[in-house]
Design a protein around this motif. Structure first.
Motif, PDB file in Angstrom:
ATOM      1  N   SER A 180       0.830  -1.202   0.000  1.00 20.56           N
ATOM      2  CA  SER A 180       0.000   0.000   0.000  1.00 20.56           C
ATOM      3  C   SER A 180       0.861   1.246   0.000  1.00 20.56           C
ATOM      4  N   ARG A 181       0.414   2.251  -0.741  1.00 21.99           N
ATOM      5  CA  ARG A 181       1.095   3.533  -0.751  1.00 21.99           C
ATOM      6  C   ARG A 181       0.605   4.378   0.410  1.00 21.99           C
ATOM      7  N   ALA A 182       1.326   5.455   0.679  1.00 22.67           N
ATOM      8  CA  ALA A 182       0.944   6.346   1.765  1.00 22.67           C
ATOM      9  C   ALA A 182      -0.400   6.993   1.453  1.00 22.67           C
ATOM     10  N   ILE A 183      -1.197   7.158   2.505  1.00 23.27           N
ATOM     11  CA  ILE A 183      -2.544   7.715   2.371  1.00 23.27           C
ATOM     12  C   ILE A 183      -2.507   9.173   2.794  1.00 23.27           C
ATOM     13  N   PRO A 184      -3.075  10.115   2.029  1.00 24.66           N
ATOM     14  CA  PRO A 184      -3.856   9.881   0.815  1.00 24.66           C
ATOM     15  C   PRO A 184      -2.972   9.658  -0.411  1.00 24.66           C
ATOM     16  N   VAL A 185      -3.389   8.733  -1.267  1.00 26.03           N
ATOM     17  CA  VAL A 185      -2.713   8.473  -2.524  1.00 26.03           C
ATOM     18  C   VAL A 185      -2.988   9.638  -3.475  1.00 26.03           C
ATOM     19  N   THR A 186      -2.035   9.934  -4.328  1.00 28.18           N
ATOM     20  CA  THR A 186      -2.225  11.023  -5.292  1.00 28.18           C
ATOM     21  C   THR A 186      -3.494  10.795  -6.116  1.00 28.18           C
ATOM     22  N   GLY A 187      -4.382  11.761  -6.096  1.00 23.88           N
ATOM     23  CA  GLY A 187      -5.632  11.658  -6.829  1.00 23.88           C
ATOM     24  C   GLY A 187      -6.801  11.179  -5.992  1.00 23.88           C
ATOM     25  N   ASP A 188      -6.581  10.874  -4.713  1.00 24.99           N
ATOM     26  CA  ASP A 188      -7.695  10.465  -3.862  1.00 24.99           C
ATOM     27  C   ASP A 188      -8.697  11.607  -3.709  1.00 24.99           C
ATOM     28  N   TYR A 189      -9.970  11.257  -3.761  1.00 29.66           N
ATOM     29  CA  TYR A 189     -11.020  12.268  -3.607  1.00 29.66           C
ATOM     30  C   TYR A 189     -12.167  11.670  -2.802  1.00 29.66           C
ATOM     31  N   LEU A 190     -12.512  12.331  -1.715  1.00 28.11           N
ATOM     32  CA  LEU A 190     -13.565  11.869  -0.806  1.00 28.11           C
ATOM     33  C   LEU A 190     -13.314  10.436  -0.342  1.00 28.11           C
ATOM     34  N   HIS A 191     -12.054  10.079  -0.168  1.00 29.72           N
ATOM     35  CA  HIS A 191     -11.599   8.810   0.407  1.00 29.72           C
ATOM     36  C   HIS A 191     -11.847   7.589  -0.490  1.00 29.72           C
ATOM     37  N   TYR A 192     -12.957   7.543  -1.205  1.00 29.71           N
ATOM     38  CA  TYR A 192     -13.329   6.322  -1.918  1.00 29.71           C
ATOM     39  C   TYR A 192     -13.286   6.487  -3.438  1.00 29.71           C
ATOM     40  N   ASN A 193     -12.894   7.657  -3.926  1.00 31.43           N
ATOM     41  CA  ASN A 193     -12.831   7.906  -5.366  1.00 31.43           C
ATOM     42  C   ASN A 193     -11.401   8.266  -5.757  1.00 31.43           C
ATOM     43  N   GLU A 260      -7.391  23.147 -21.549  1.00 28.43           N
ATOM     44  CA  GLU A 260      -6.241  23.160 -20.648  1.00 28.43           C
ATOM     45  C   GLU A 260      -6.361  21.986 -19.673  1.00 28.43           C
ATOM     46  N   TRP A 261      -5.210  21.383 -19.330  1.00 22.91           N
ATOM     47  CA  TRP A 261      -5.183  20.231 -18.436  1.00 22.91           C
ATOM     48  C   TRP A 261      -4.348  20.557 -17.202  1.00 22.91           C
ATOM     49  N   MET A 262      -4.825  20.059 -16.066  1.00 24.17           N
ATOM     50  CA  MET A 262      -4.043  20.043 -14.832  1.00 24.17           C
ATOM     51  C   MET A 262      -3.880  18.586 -14.436  1.00 24.17           C
ATOM     52  N   LEU A 263      -2.730  17.996 -14.754  1.00 25.89           N
ATOM     53  CA  LEU A 263      -2.492  16.569 -14.589  1.00 25.89           C
ATOM     54  C   LEU A 263      -1.992  16.284 -13.177  1.00 25.89           C
ATOM     55  N   THR A 264      -2.680  15.390 -12.492  1.00 26.05           N
ATOM     56  CA  THR A 264      -2.309  15.070 -11.105  1.00 26.05           C
ATOM     57  C   THR A 264      -0.958  14.366 -11.025  1.00 26.05           C
ATOM     58  N   ALA A 265      -0.543  13.670 -12.087  1.00 30.38           N
ATOM     59  CA  ALA A 265       0.720  12.935 -12.046  1.00 30.38           C
ATOM     60  C   ALA A 265       1.925  13.848 -12.248  1.00 30.38           C
ATOM     61  N   PHE A 266       1.726  15.056 -12.769  1.00 32.98           N
ATOM     62  CA  PHE A 266       2.837  15.942 -13.079  1.00 32.98           C
ATOM     63  C   PHE A 266       2.739  17.296 -12.386  1.00 32.98           C
ATOM     64  N   MET A 267       1.617  17.597 -11.754  1.00 34.46           N
ATOM     65  CA  MET A 267       1.446  18.913 -11.148  1.00 34.46           C
ATOM     66  C   MET A 267       0.997  18.762  -9.703  1.00 34.46           C
ATOM     67  N   SER A 268       1.622  19.521  -8.838  1.00 36.28           N
ATOM     68  CA  SER A 268       1.186  19.571  -7.446  1.00 36.28           C
ATOM     69  C   SER A 268       0.026  20.540  -7.311  1.00 36.28           C
ATOM     70  N   GLN A 269      -0.528  20.606  -6.124  1.00 34.53           N
ATOM     71  CA  GLN A 269      -1.630  21.539  -5.897  1.00 34.53           C
ATOM     72  C   GLN A 269      -1.181  22.976  -6.120  1.00 34.53           C
ATOM     73  N   GLU A 270       0.029  23.303  -5.682  1.00 34.61           N
ATOM     74  CA  GLU A 270       0.527  24.669  -5.848  1.00 34.61           C
ATOM     75  C   GLU A 270       0.729  25.013  -7.322  1.00 34.61           C
ATOM     76  N   GLU A 271       1.203  24.048  -8.097  1.00 31.93           N
ATOM     77  CA  GLU A 271       1.398  24.304  -9.525  1.00 31.93           C
ATOM     78  C   GLU A 271       0.071  24.484 -10.243  1.00 31.93           C
ATOM     79  N   MET A 272      -0.940  23.748  -9.829  1.00 27.15           N
ATOM     80  CA  MET A 272      -2.261  23.934 -10.428  1.00 27.15           C
ATOM     81  C   MET A 272      -2.800  25.329 -10.128  1.00 27.15           C
ATOM     82  N   ILE A 273      -2.612  25.788  -8.916  1.00 23.82           N
ATOM     83  CA  ILE A 273      -3.073  27.133  -8.564  1.00 23.82           C
ATOM     84  C   ILE A 273      -2.286  28.181  -9.351  1.00 23.82           C
TER      85      ILE A 273
END
Length: 600
Positions: A180-193, A260-273
């Motif tokens: 298992s990877r560390a929680i939250p995993v990149t891209g986790d949304y509302l725990h179950y998505n 325009e795309w904001m890719l979770t695998a290549f951009m952090s939250q700060e980069e998206m902002i």
């Protein structure tokens, strides 16, 4: 001999009965004939043409067969109802979609005062509000790289335990296993998505031109004065929604531009902002001489994070006055249910300066047959029952047509069909069969699109395995973006196929309902309602002529009185619907009173 000829010529036209006339029916008809002959002794003989008499016998047999069809039709309806409910599982879809919608509508806040956001999506009324909502509310809500703790956690930890150590940003649960990877995993949304790929921004754009402005004069010199005074071109929308949009308005997005795309695998939250900042300003912070600008907080130096903005000269904001609709979309997969959901936040920019908002979700099962045996066995059972009965009805109808052509007395086969087969209820049977086969075709089409989506999804998983793994060949952002775009294209087609099939599923019960009325009409007690309406048809027509005359006049008055102030009366169609509801007591008196009490 006459009775033998009559019974032999009478053939059942029902789609459910192809066996010859039973001996009981023949004996019953003979007894009736004998009684009629005994009662007519001594009276003048009444001559009736044989074809008229045979057609009467045939109608009686058809009515009897139609009445006997009722149990069969009920079984068809029940089996279809069960298979539709078991396949769609609307309650599960509702729980997933509503959780996402409520989270976006209520928790994506902006206009913060300390830790409290005073505004939400419904409060977006300008371009500035939109970007505030994106940067301060939407992106921090959707992209959460750390474990979120409760309010005043740090203060309470210091007060009760005397520790000022911050909370853990990620957790590794032993019960999840070593893989298992560390929680939250990149891209986790509302725990179950899990977000697939990232966030997609796109918009619909209209044409900009001075000639599209509506000035009061057609004179060229006068129009030039108006143009100089207005100072900018007009951008009329080719698809404008003056009222609150519904699902049909938000489900389809045509002619997308400025993607325009904001890719979770290549951009952090700060980069998206930071990219949202570039999109808002059109990369105006980039030096005019081509020097690179540093985005503080993103820990990255880029020329321009907005792909479309970087192609504009001079710098131009991504959201402009020629925008008529913006969509922010993301695909999420819920592994608990095996449900994939496309969530789209839609903003419609009307030329009356109103911004209409709607969050629309469209879901599809990743594998319609990947359920436990306790759910799968009943589903397959009702599938087999319904398809078998559908094939039986179709084969029976075809046999009946062949029989009519073979024994028909017309000069040509189509004369026999017209005289002995073509009838309203037989056409109802064929329309029902046609709609059923369309449903089956759409389901097969959906399965085909599902297969293509699975293949595209597998490519995304393999690409992310390279990105997050320790593989020698690393995936580049451009390569990954192409893969994500292909997946979203496949997902859009799958969602469209699922939506079309679901709409067709709503049509089929209406056809089965007509088959039920076919059986009702053949039984005196069941036909009371339909016979009553048929007998009263002329009186009902005259009544509704008077009713609609009065109703339309009052509806027109409601538009003239309240159309400028209340959405419910803004158009004649909305006013008709509102007045129809008012007849049943659904009065919104407070809204009417605010406009004008005496008129109300």
């Amino acid at each position: 001999a006459s009775w033998a000829l009559a019974v032999a010529a009478a053939t059942p036209s029902s789609s459910m009965a192809t066996s010859p006339v039973s001996p009981t029916t023949i004996n019953r008809l003979k007894v009736k004939a004998q009684k009629a002959a005994a009662n007519s002794e001594g009276e003048d003989e009444i001559q009736v043409e044989q074809r008229i008499y045979l057609s009467w016998i045939q109608r009686q047999l058809e009515n009897e067969a139609a009445c006997l069809q009722l149990p069969f039709t009920i079984i068809v309806l029940l089996s279809f109802s069960m298979l539709a409910l078991l396949h769609l599982k609307q309650d599960v879809v509702f729980s997933v979609e509503q959780a996402i919608e409520r989270d976006i509508m209520e928790n994506a806040n902006f206009a913060f005062e300390v830790n409290f956001g005073n505004k939400a999506l419904v409060d977006v009324h300008s371009f500035a509000d939109f970007w505030s909502w994106v940067r301060l509310g939407f992106i921090p809500l959707i992209i959460q790289p750390t474990w979120v703790t409760s309010e005043r956690y740090v203060e309470d930890q210091l007060n009760f335990f005397g520790s000022n150590v911050g909370p853990n940003e990620q957790w590794t649960f032993g019960a999840y296993g070593s893989s298992s990877r560390a929680i939250p995993v990149t891209g986790d949304y509302l725990h179950y998505n899990r977000i697939i790929g990232g966030l997609r921004f796109q918009q619909q754009v209209t044409t900009m031109s001075d000639d599209l402005c509506k000035f009061p004069s057609s004179n060229a010199e006068s129009r030039e004065v108006w143009r100089q005074w207005y100072g900018k071109p007009c951008t009329p929308a080719w698809e404008e929604l003056p009222f609150k949009p519904d699902s049909l308005d938000a489900e389809v997005f045509s002619h997308p531009e400025r993607i325009e795309w904001m890719l979770t695998a290549f951009m952090s939250q700060e980069e998206m902002i930071a990219k949202a900042v570039d999109m808002e300003t059109g990369c105006a912070l980039v030096g005019s001489n081509g020097t690179e600008a540093t985005h503080n907080g993103a820990n990255a130096t880029e020329t321009c994070l907005c792909s479309w903005c970087s192609t504009q000269d001079p710098p131009t904001p991504w959201l402009r006055e020629d925008t008529q609709r913006v969509e922010i979309a993301m695909a999420t997969y819920n592994a608990e249910y095996g449900l994939i959901t496309m969530t789209s936040v839609n903003l419609f920019f009307s030329r009356g300066s109103e911004i209409q908002k709607r969050v629309e979700m469209m879901s599809s099962w990743m594998d319609p047959f990947s359920f436990p045996l306790s759910e799968l066995i009943p589903m397959l059972f009702f599938d087999i029952v319904w398809v078998s009965m559908l094939l039986y009805v179709a084969v029976t109808e075809v046999k009946e047509i062949v029989h009519v052509i073979r024994v028909g007395e017309g000069p040509h086969w189509y004369h026999s069909l017209w005289n002995d087969y073509i009838a309203f209820w037989n056409m109802v049977d064929w329309v029902t069969i046609l709609v059923a086969f369309v449903v089956v075709f759409m389901f097969v089409q959906l399965m085909g699109q599902n297969t293509l989506m699975h293949s595209a999804f597998k490519v995304v998983l393999e690409a992310e395995a390279q990105i997050y793994g320790d593989l020698e060949s690393q995936m580049t952002r451009t390569e990954y973006l192409v893969i994500v775009e292909d997946f979203y294209t496949a997902l859009d087609k799958t969602i469209a196929a699922e939506r079309s099939m679901r709409l067709m599923l709503c049509v089929y019960p209406m056809m089965v309902m007509l088959r039920l009325f076919k059986s009702f009409a053949a039984q005196a007690r069941l036909a009371v309602v339909t016979d009553t309406l048929q007998c009263a048809a002329q009186d009902l027509i005259h009544f509704f002529m008077v009713f609609f005359g009065v109703f339309f006049c009052l509806t027109l008055c409601s538009v003239l009185f309240f159309g400028q102030d209340l959405e419910e009366f803004a158009t004649i169609f909305r006013a008709t619907h509102t007045c129809f509801r008012m007849m049943f007591g659904d009065w919104d008196w407070e809204s009417l009173e605010k406009v004008r009490r005496s008129t109300s």
